[in-house]
Design a protein around this motif. Structure first.
Motif, PDB file in Angstrom:
ATOM      1  N   TYR A  61      -3.690   3.172  11.340  1.00 47.28           N
ATOM      2  CA  TYR A  61      -4.170   1.792  11.292  1.00 47.28           C
ATOM      3  C   TYR A  61      -2.982   0.859  11.462  1.00 47.28           C
ATOM      4  CZ  TYR A  61      -6.378  -2.490   9.486  1.00 47.28           C
ATOM      5  OH  TYR A  61      -6.872  -3.768   9.338  1.00 47.28           O
ATOM      6  N   VAL A  62      -3.079  -0.031  12.421  1.00 50.99           N
ATOM      7  CA  VAL A  62      -2.038  -1.052  12.583  1.00 50.99           C
ATOM      8  C   VAL A  62      -2.708  -2.429  12.558  1.00 50.99           C
ATOM      9  CG1 VAL A  62      -0.167  -1.955  14.036  1.00 50.99           C
ATOM     10  CG2 VAL A  62      -0.627   0.516  13.996  1.00 50.99           C
ATOM     11  N   GLY A  63      -2.350  -3.188  11.554  1.00 48.38           N
ATOM     12  CA  GLY A  63      -2.867  -4.548  11.447  1.00 48.38           C
ATOM     13  C   GLY A  63      -1.762  -5.535  11.757  1.00 48.38           C
ATOM     14  N   LEU A  92      -3.739 -12.488   2.927  1.00 52.01           N
ATOM     15  CA  LEU A  92      -3.943 -11.592   1.776  1.00 52.01           C
ATOM     16  C   LEU A  92      -5.018 -10.544   2.109  1.00 52.01           C
ATOM     17  CD1 LEU A  92      -3.585 -10.782  -1.246  1.00 52.01           C
ATOM     18  CD2 LEU A  92      -5.291 -12.540  -1.817  1.00 52.01           C
ATOM     19  N   LEU A  93      -6.106 -10.992   2.715  1.00 53.63           N
ATOM     20  CA  LEU A  93      -7.171 -10.052   3.077  1.00 53.63           C
ATOM     21  C   LEU A  93      -6.694  -9.049   4.140  1.00 53.63           C
ATOM     22  CD1 LEU A  93     -10.256 -12.449   3.038  1.00 53.63           C
ATOM     23  CD2 LEU A  93      -9.840 -10.526   1.479  1.00 53.63           C
ATOM     24  N   ARG A 111      -6.616  -5.067   3.405  1.00 55.11           N
ATOM     25  CA  ARG A 111      -7.342  -4.176   4.311  1.00 55.11           C
ATOM     26  C   ARG A 111      -6.410  -3.082   4.840  1.00 55.11           C
ATOM     27  NH1 ARG A 111     -11.916  -1.735   6.178  1.00 55.11           N
ATOM     28  NH2 ARG A 111     -11.861  -1.549   8.440  1.00 55.11           N
ATOM     29  N   ALA A 112      -5.236  -3.474   5.330  1.00 57.69           N
ATOM     30  CA  ALA A 112      -4.304  -2.498   5.903  1.00 57.69           C
ATOM     31  C   ALA A 112      -3.786  -1.539   4.832  1.00 57.69           C
ATOM     32  CB  ALA A 112      -3.136  -3.214   6.578  1.00 57.69           C
ATOM     33  N   ARG A 113      -3.358  -2.110   3.713  1.00 54.89           N
ATOM     34  CA  ARG A 113      -2.757  -1.240   2.689  1.00 54.89           C
ATOM     35  C   ARG A 113      -3.799  -0.347   2.014  1.00 54.89           C
ATOM     36  NH1 ARG A 113       1.834  -1.639   5.202  1.00 54.89           N
ATOM     37  NH2 ARG A 113       3.255  -3.293   4.498  1.00 54.89           N
ATOM     38  N   SER A 114      -5.064  -0.767   2.016  1.00 50.07           N
ATOM     39  CA  SER A 114      -6.093   0.059   1.382  1.00 50.07           C
ATOM     40  C   SER A 114      -6.348   1.337   2.181  1.00 50.07           C
ATOM     41  CB  SER A 114      -7.402  -0.732   1.205  1.00 50.07           C
ATOM     42  OG  SER A 114      -8.008  -0.949   2.462  1.00 50.07           O
ATOM     43  N   PRO A 148      -6.441  -1.776  -5.792  1.00 48.24           N
ATOM     44  CA  PRO A 148      -7.516  -0.854  -6.207  1.00 48.24           C
ATOM     45  C   PRO A 148      -8.891  -1.521  -6.297  1.00 48.24           C
ATOM     46  CG  PRO A 148      -5.790  -1.013  -7.913  1.00 48.24           C
ATOM     47  CD  PRO A 148      -5.387  -1.933  -6.801  1.00 48.24           C
ATOM     48  N   ARG A 149      -8.916  -2.847  -6.402  1.00 44.44           N
ATOM     49  CA  ARG A 149     -10.208  -3.538  -6.485  1.00 44.44           C
ATOM     50  C   ARG A 149     -10.783  -3.872  -5.122  1.00 44.44           C
ATOM     51  NH1 ARG A 149      -9.777  -8.584 -10.582  1.00 44.44           N
ATOM     52  NH2 ARG A 149      -8.243  -7.731 -12.034  1.00 44.44           N
TER      53      ARG A 149
END
Ligand code: GLU
Ligand code: ZN
Length: 327
Positions: A12-14, A33-34, A38-41, A302-303
């Motif tokens: 995944y590359v954002g 932030l979103l 999204r990427a780190r999740s 985590p949320r």
């Protein structure tokens, strides 16, 4: 080339794509932030590309300030314009020029000498958003840019011959977006001059060449996506996924701007608001936290779930006052 960067090798590359035309404020910080969550999740990478082609609106120091503000909020990225100049659009003009030349050789673009007023005068019906439809006035009119300029005394812009086709897609967040942009957009500008690519061309070339797999951005760009898909098709690039997130708006329904108070991250910071307060507040407007929780992006990770993000645009009034505890 940017995607040779060893830090960008995840599935995944954002990307963050700030324009240094003004300060980072609560609205764009929320979108970043979103994009980060999204990427780190999914253990993905993020690159930061500086979209500085919009002269003369580009402001000195805005880029450095944006990197600083993003870091202060606790957002990070794996490669980007702060340390690698190949992520700065104004350094990539030769690359855009190659695709511009290709389009011109293939007869996919043409010179247009219409003024804004000409296009306004040709409007017959209202169109989605605040867009004016270009009625393809100059299609087939001139053989060359020189001829266009000689005829009107104006240096032409270049428009893409938009096929009369559907350029639909399924947005990861907003669902199916069916649309035939020829009906409401008309041929759109891909370059304001031979060496001045428009946002639409630069963003497509960059997202494709930089290996971006998903574009997370504000839903004010939903309609642009259909046009960008037409460019992906013409260039033979496969498009990334698109995830458009609802914007924050004032109670007048307009996207957050100066009239809604000073929401610059740098101002909040100077006045002593903690980063965790800002991040918590941003998360609350998305439906990911309670208002006035203090959180870092890492605490939030985590949320994070797309299913929790509120579909409606978040309406806020003078958020800076609230964050400063004035109201
Ligand atoms: N540079 C654009 C902006 O700041 C973002 C474009 C995009 O995400 O495609 O509005
Ligand atoms: Zn024209």
């Amino acid at each position: 080339m940017p995607n040779a960067c060893s830090k960008i090798n995840s599935a995944y590359v954002g990307r963050f794509a700030p324009a240094p035309t003004g300060a980072l404020h609560l609205g764009n910080a929320r979108t970043f932030l979103l994009a980060w969550l999204r990427a780190r999740s999914v253990s993905g990478s993020i690159l930061l590309r500086l979209e500085d082609l919009d002269h003369p609106k580009v402001k000195r120091d805005a880029a450095a300030q944006a990197y600083d503000d993003l870091r202060w909020l606790g957002l990070d990225w794996d490669a980007g314009a702060d340390s690698d100049s190949s992520y700065i659009q104004s350094n990539r003009l030769e690359i855009y020029r190659r695709y511009f030349n290709e389009f011109r050789e293939r007869g996919l673009i043409y010179p247009c000498t219409c003024t804004r007023q000409d296009i306004q005068n040709a409007q017959s019906a209202p169109h989605p958003g605040e867009e004016m439809k270009y009625p393809n006035t100059c299609r087939g009119k001139y053989q060359s840019a020189e001829e266009a300029e000689a005829a009107t005394g104006r240096a032409p812009a270049w428009r893409f011959l938009l096929p009369d086709e559907d350029f639909s897609f399924t947005d990861v967040f907003c669902g199916v977006q069916s649309n035939k942009p020829a009906e409401w957009s008309g041929d759109f500008v891909v370059a304001k001059g031979e060496n001045l690519p428009s946002y639409q061309l630069a963003v497509v070339v960059d997202d494709a060449l930089m290996g971006v797999t998903e574009v997370v951005r504000g839903d004010d760009l939903l309609l642009s996506t259909h046009r960008q898909l037409a460019l992906y098709a013409a260039l033979g690039f496969s498009p990334p996924d698109f995830l458009h997130v609802p914007l924050v708006v004032g109670s007048d329904g307009k996207r957050l701007a100066k009239r809604h108070g000073d929401t610059r991250i740098s101002t909040l910071r100077e006045r002593g608001v903690e980063a965790a307060t800002v991040v918590g507040w941003l998360a609350a407007t998305c439906g990911l936290a309670e208002f006035y929780e203090k959180l870092t992006p890492l605490n939030l990770l985590p949320r994070f779930a797309l299913s929790k993000i509120l579909l409606a645009r978040a309406v806020v009034d003078d958020p800076a006052k609230k964050l400063l505890g004035i109201a």
